[in-house]
Design an enzyme around this catalytic site. Structure first.
Site, short mmCIF file in Angstrom:
data_model
loop_
_atom_site.label_atom_id
_atom_site.label_comp_id
_atom_site.label_asym_id
_atom_site.label_seq_id
_atom_site.Cartn_x
_atom_site.Cartn_y
_atom_site.Cartn_z
N CYS A 2 0.59 -1.62 5.37
CA CYS A 2 1.07 -2.03 6.56
C CYS A 2 -0.10 -2.21 7.55
O CYS A 2 -1.38 -2.18 6.93
CB CYS A 2 1.68 -0.67 7.67
SG CYS A 2 3.21 -0.24 6.44
N ARG A 27 -1.09 -7.02 4.71
CA ARG A 27 -1.30 -5.97 4.12
C ARG A 27 0.39 -5.29 3.96
O ARG A 27 0.43 -4.50 3.77
CB ARG A 27 -2.24 -4.99 5.20
CG ARG A 27 -3.27 -5.54 5.87
CD ARG A 27 -3.78 -4.19 6.82
NE ARG A 27 -4.12 -2.73 6.76
CZ ARG A 27 -4.45 -2.22 5.41
NH1 ARG A 27 -5.94 -3.03 5.40
NH2 ARG A 27 -4.71 -0.20 5.51
N TRP A 77 5.35 -2.59 5.30
CA TRP A 77 5.27 -2.71 3.52
C TRP A 77 6.21 -1.31 3.66
O TRP A 77 5.51 -0.28 3.62
CB TRP A 77 3.99 -2.52 3.68
CG TRP A 77 4.09 -2.35 1.24
CD1 TRP A 77 4.49 -4.16 0.20
CD2 TRP A 77 4.06 -1.35 0.42
NE1 TRP A 77 4.59 -3.46 -0.36
CE2 TRP A 77 4.61 -2.01 -0.23
CE3 TRP A 77 4.27 -0.26 0.72
CZ2 TRP A 77 4.48 -1.11 -1.98
CZ3 TRP A 77 4.45 0.60 -0.36
CH2 TRP A 77 4.40 0.20 -1.28
N ASN A 103 0.58 3.71 9.60
CA ASN A 103 0.18 2.92 8.72
C ASN A 103 0.17 4.69 7.54
O ASN A 103 -0.94 5.20 8.15
CB ASN A 103 -0.94 2.20 9.13
CG ASN A 103 -1.39 2.06 6.90
OD1 ASN A 103 -2.94 2.11 7.12
ND2 ASN A 103 -1.07 1.55 6.19
N GLY A 104 0.45 4.79 6.66
CA GLY A 104 0.65 5.39 5.38
C GLY A 104 1.61 6.24 5.49
O GLY A 104 2.57 5.98 5.71
N GLU A 486 -4.72 -9.29 -17.39
CA GLU A 486 -5.09 -9.38 -16.18
C GLU A 486 -4.42 -10.80 -16.26
O GLU A 486 -3.59 -11.28 -14.62
CB GLU A 486 -6.43 -9.90 -15.73
CG GLU A 486 -7.11 -9.75 -14.43
CD GLU A 486 -6.54 -9.62 -13.08
OE1 GLU A 486 -5.91 -8.32 -13.04
OE2 GLU A 486 -6.84 -10.26 -12.34
N LYS A 490 -0.71 -11.48 -13.53
CA LYS A 490 -1.27 -12.45 -12.71
C LYS A 490 -0.09 -12.84 -12.55
O LYS A 490 0.65 -13.35 -11.46
CB LYS A 490 -2.37 -13.28 -12.39
CG LYS A 490 -3.62 -13.12 -11.52
CD LYS A 490 -4.22 -12.78 -10.50
CE LYS A 490 -3.29 -10.94 -9.87
NZ LYS A 490 -4.92 -10.76 -10.20
N GLU A 493 2.90 -10.79 -10.77
CA GLU A 493 3.36 -10.89 -9.36
C GLU A 493 3.14 -11.86 -8.89
O GLU A 493 3.98 -11.55 -7.44
CB GLU A 493 2.11 -9.19 -8.93
CG GLU A 493 0.42 -10.50 -9.14
CD GLU A 493 -0.56 -9.59 -8.76
OE1 GLU A 493 -0.23 -9.01 -8.59
OE2 GLU A 493 -1.67 -9.97 -9.19
N HIS A 509 3.24 -4.74 -35.20
CA HIS A 509 3.27 -3.30 -35.35
C HIS A 509 4.77 -2.80 -33.22
O HIS A 509 5.54 -2.55 -33.27
CB HIS A 509 3.02 -2.00 -34.17
CG HIS A 509 1.59 -1.92 -35.65
ND1 HIS A 509 1.69 -1.53 -36.57
CD2 HIS A 509 0.22 -3.20 -35.10
CE1 HIS A 509 0.64 -1.95 -37.69
NE2 HIS A 509 -0.48 -2.71 -36.52
N LYS A 608 -2.22 -5.64 0.36
CA LYS A 608 -2.60 -5.84 -0.22
C LYS A 608 -4.13 -4.31 -0.28
O LYS A 608 -4.59 -4.03 -1.23
CB LYS A 608 -3.49 -6.56 0.20
CG LYS A 608 -5.10 -6.97 0.22
CD LYS A 608 -5.28 -8.37 -0.81
CE LYS A 608 -6.60 -8.52 -0.98
NZ LYS A 608 -6.16 -8.67 -2.57
C1 F6R Z 1 -3.51 -7.54 -8.20
C2 F6R Z 1 -3.38 -6.94 -7.42
C3 F6R Z 1 -3.59 -4.74 -7.62
C4 F6R Z 1 -5.19 -3.84 -7.20
C5 F6R Z 1 -4.67 -2.29 -7.03
C6 F6R Z 1 -6.11 -2.11 -6.83
O1 F6R Z 1 -3.46 -8.81 -7.97
O2 F6R Z 1 -4.88 -7.05 -6.24
O3 F6R Z 1 -3.26 -5.21 -8.98
O4 F6R Z 1 -5.34 -4.46 -8.34
O5 F6R Z 1 -3.63 -2.92 -6.43
O6 F6R Z 1 -6.37 -2.40 -5.85
P1 F6R Z 1 -7.45 -1.80 -5.22
O7 F6R Z 1 -9.22 -2.64 -6.18
O8 F6R Z 1 -7.65 -2.30 -4.16
O9 F6R Z 1 -8.10 -0.43 -4.98
#
Ligand code: F6R
Length: 613
Positions: A2, A27, A77, A103-104, A486, A490, A493, A509, A608
């Protein structure tokens, strides 16, 4: 999660609030809203809408000459309550007098709501936030700040909120507890927001707020309170950020721009930390060299992409410095019996510095006496306050929800730490360390050359051909394992395609059963001592009809015999290859999502910063 913003000053603020929200949209973006106040009407305008900021603008319509100079806004969010207009912020008290954006999470909102309902208060939403304006309205006796101060001790959880009262249209009251909130100080105006980009165009003078401080904002002044005590005036810090960082700078999306910013992020992360003789200076760690050399174990706690960076870091630190490294997702670490203690170094990797699980895991380890270092991209973030030292990545602002440049910068920062540890512990000779330092220094340029070459466009084109595939398996060995984790993250998501990522040796396995004629399998097959083993795994999947997309080191022509498509990565020593080989996988995910017509900067259900458990 948020984004919140508030403004009080001398200018009509409708557009300032909407533009600020657009800057905070990364956010959260499932719904949004704003409210404006003025003397004559109390609430002059209040609009909420489901969907992203475009929907809010559409619902709000044209400006119509709004003259309100005080307002607050929110981009959501969802945590408590579905994505509906009624659950969008601002939330109001039942009598309409108090407005709040938050937010929170209010963890004890259930009890608070019950108490209020028992007292006859009627709720209009399913959210935890709504208890806040309801409580403030009941405490209010002509002074909003006093009412907020009275309510604050009753609230459990972690949150940041901004409150307004219709009887005080030239005043906002803001609070934070472990969620971000900053004040922007302009000439006869004040902003308050979850992050600086929300007001960066208007002012660069920023005041940071500590946990549980109450800030009273008026056009010409802001005062900060801890309980009933008014704190001395706090000097504003000047932010020198590049304003373009919050714009797309000619790229079609933030994510693509940020992929291309990786060379700069890596250069800046190395910055002045590496000496010509290959030694590394990391003054923020909060440990002197002698103590660092004696570290017995390293624990890495992180989530998502940051966790993957930690996995890469383990290979580097164990190989170069010979210190055992344990890497765990923070949401698990925080609830296990923590065996970290004095003599251990705990690295909390979090680009945002706000991830609730990572902060909690760091706290658990710190309470046990371990030395905790935050590896983060955000100055002044909560992680920097909850740790004994900081290792900053210097990737600049990352807006795309899918992390790219912050990930490679994290791996670079961990490489610097590994190199420093290796030298301090004499696990590396000075000459060996110098060679590695030179290889590290070359990486930004290698990546710059790669990104300027036709290779990225080729990856995007290759990816588009797979746009209709329902499932991808990712395989790798050794440092290729976190790279394939990773790459798979990507893809899922931003394209919403299910993926599995496995160490290639584990495939037989179980996961091999997933394969069928034409199944796409992405294999990280960069040069190194496991290359031949990876090729054997490729043969195994091809024997089951799979179509192989290999990520391989430039110049390795052999791989073309084993793969239908090859995504080239710049040549580096094997242990450093995760910094370069993840880039074609970022582009591959990007190309596929784009071919499917998806919004890569705002993937569904994500945000984010993840400030909830
Ligand atoms: C994926 C992504 C998330 C963050 C995760 C941790 O692209 O961005 O998986 O890596 O939410 O976020 P931070 O690094 O801000 O703790």
């Amino acid at each position: 999660m948020c984004g919140i913003i508030g403004y009080v000053g001398g200018r009509p603020c409708r557009e300032l609030i909407l533009t600020g929200l657009e800057r905070l949209e990364y956010r959260g973006y499932d719904s949004s809203g704003f409210a404006l106040l003025d003397e004559a009407q109390g609430v002059a305008e209040s609009v909420r809408a489901v969907g992203n900021l475009g929907e809010l603008r559409a619902a709000a319509g044209a400006n119509g000459g709004s003259t309100s100079t005080c307002g607050l806004g929110h981009t959501r969010w969802a945590t408590h309550g579905r994505v509906t207009e009624a659950n969008a912020h601002p939330h109001a008290s039942a009598d309409g007098s108090v407005l709040v954006v938050m937010n929170g999470i209010i963890e004890n909102y259930g009890e608070l709501r019950q108490e209020l309902q028992d007292a006859g208060v009627v709720f209009a939403s399913e959210t935890d936030t709504e208890v806040v304006p309801q409580l403030i309205a009941r405490e209010y006796a002509g002074d909003l700040a006093a009412a907020v101060r009275a309510v604050l001790p009753k609230l459990g959880g972690h949150f940041a909120f901004v409150a307004a009262h219709v009887a005080e249209p030239g005043r906002l009251v803001a609070v934070r507890r472990e969620c971000p909130l900053v004040i922007g100080v302009g000439a006869s105006e004040r902003f308050v927001a979850s992050a600086i980009p929300a007001f960066l165009r208007e002012t660069r003078d920023v005041v940071l707020i500590d946990n549980d401080e109450v800030v009273v904002l008026e056009a010409d002044d802001h005062t900060i309170w801890a309980g009933a005590e008014r704190l001395p005036a706090r000097r504003a810090e000047r932010v020198e950020w590049d304003e373009d960082a919050a714009e797309k700078g000619g790229y079609e999306t933030f994510m693509l721009k940020e992929i291309h910013e990786q060379p700069a992020a890596l250069w800046d992360t190395i910055g002045d930390r590496m000496r010509p003789d290959g030694s590394v200076e990391l003054p923020g760690l909060g440990l002197d060299d002698a103590t660092l050399a004696r570290v017995e174990r390293i624990h890495v706690v992180a989530c998502g992409t940051s966790y993957h960076a930690g996995l890469v870091g383990r290979y580097l630190i164990e190989d170069w410095a010979r210190v055992p490294v344990h890497v765990e997702v923070a949401s698990e670490y925080r609830y296990r019996t923590c065996l970290a203690g004095p003599g251990d170094l705990v690295l909390g990797i979090t680009q945002s510095g706000e991830t609730a699980d990572t902060l909690a895991a760091m706290r658990v380890a710190r309470e046990r006496g371990a030395h905790v270092v935050a590896v983060t991209n955000i100055m002044g973030s909560q992680a920097t306050r909850d740790s004994d030292g900081v290792l900053y990545t210097r990737a600049g602002l990352e807006i795309g929800v899918a992390a790219t440049k912050t990930h490679t910068a994290q791996v670079m920062a961990l490489s610097l730490l590994a190199l420093k540890l290796g030298r301090l512990r004499w696990a590396l000779t000075p000459a060996g360390a110098l060679d590695l330092a030179e290889e590290l220094r070359r990486i930004p340029e290698l990546l710059e050359t790669y990104l300027a070459s036709p290779a990225p466009a080729q990856v995007l084109e290759a990816a588009a051909a797979y746009a209709d595939r329902p499932f991808f398996l990712y395989l790798g060995r050794h440092v290729g394992v976190p790279v394939c984790f990773e790459g798979a993250l990507k893809l899922k998501e931003i394209s919403y395609i299910p993926t599995e990522a496995y160490p290639a040796g584990e495939m037989k396995h179980g996961p091999i059963a997933l394969l069928d004629e034409g199944s796409p399998v992405v294999v990280v097959a960069t040069d190194g001592h496991v290359f031949d083993k990876v090729v054997s795994n490729i043969q195994e999947v091809r024997a089951r009809g799979a179509r192989v997309i290999a990520v391989a080191t430039e110049g390795n022509e052999e791989i073309s015999r084993h793969a239908e498509d090859v995504l080239w990565a710049p040549r580096t020593p094997a242990l450093l290859s995760p910094i370069t080989s993840v880039v074609p996988l970022q582009l591959f995910a990007y190309g596929l999502a784009r071919a499917r017509g998806l919004n890569v900067d705002q993937p569904r259900n994500l945000a984010k910063t993840v400030t909830v458990e």
